[in-house]
Design an enzyme around this catalytic site. Structure first.
Site, PDB file in Angstrom:
ATOM      1  N   GLY A   1       0.821  -1.203   0.000  1.00  0.00           N
ATOM      2  CA  GLY A   1       0.000   0.000   0.000  1.00  0.00           C
ATOM      3  C   GLY A   1       0.855   1.252   0.000  1.00  0.00           C
TER       4      GLY A   1
ATOM      5  CB  CYS B   1       6.845   4.690  11.111  1.00  0.00           C
ATOM      6  SG  CYS B   1       6.005   5.110   9.601  1.00  0.00           S
TER       7      CYS B   1
END
Length: 75
Positions: free
Chosen positions: A41, A59
């Site tokens: 993605g 992240c």
């Protein structure tokens, strides 16, 4: 896209994938393989409410700043 709009963005590199403007993440890319199925993605923050990012760890980095393109385009 960023360069064409006058935004000085840079790639994050192998330890911080995505697109970065200063210390803030503008775009994300991801890939994973689970049980022989590939998932991938990409997303660029254009004009969205950034407040939900305060409730997650982006992240794997707590309090990572996130930005959006509409706040960065000059003029």
């Amino acid at each position: 896209v960023c360069d064409g709009l006058g935004v000085a963005a840079r790639p994050g590199g192998p330890t911080a994938p995505g697109v970065w403007v200063g210390p803030a993440k503008l775009a994300s890319i991801g890939i994973a393989i689970r049980k022989w199925i590939a998932f991938h993605g990409a997303a660029i923050n254009v004009d969205l409410d950034l407040s939900p990012f305060q409730m997650i760890t982006v992240c794997r980095t707590p309090r990572l700043p996130v930005t959006r393109l509409c706040d960065l385009v000059p003029g």
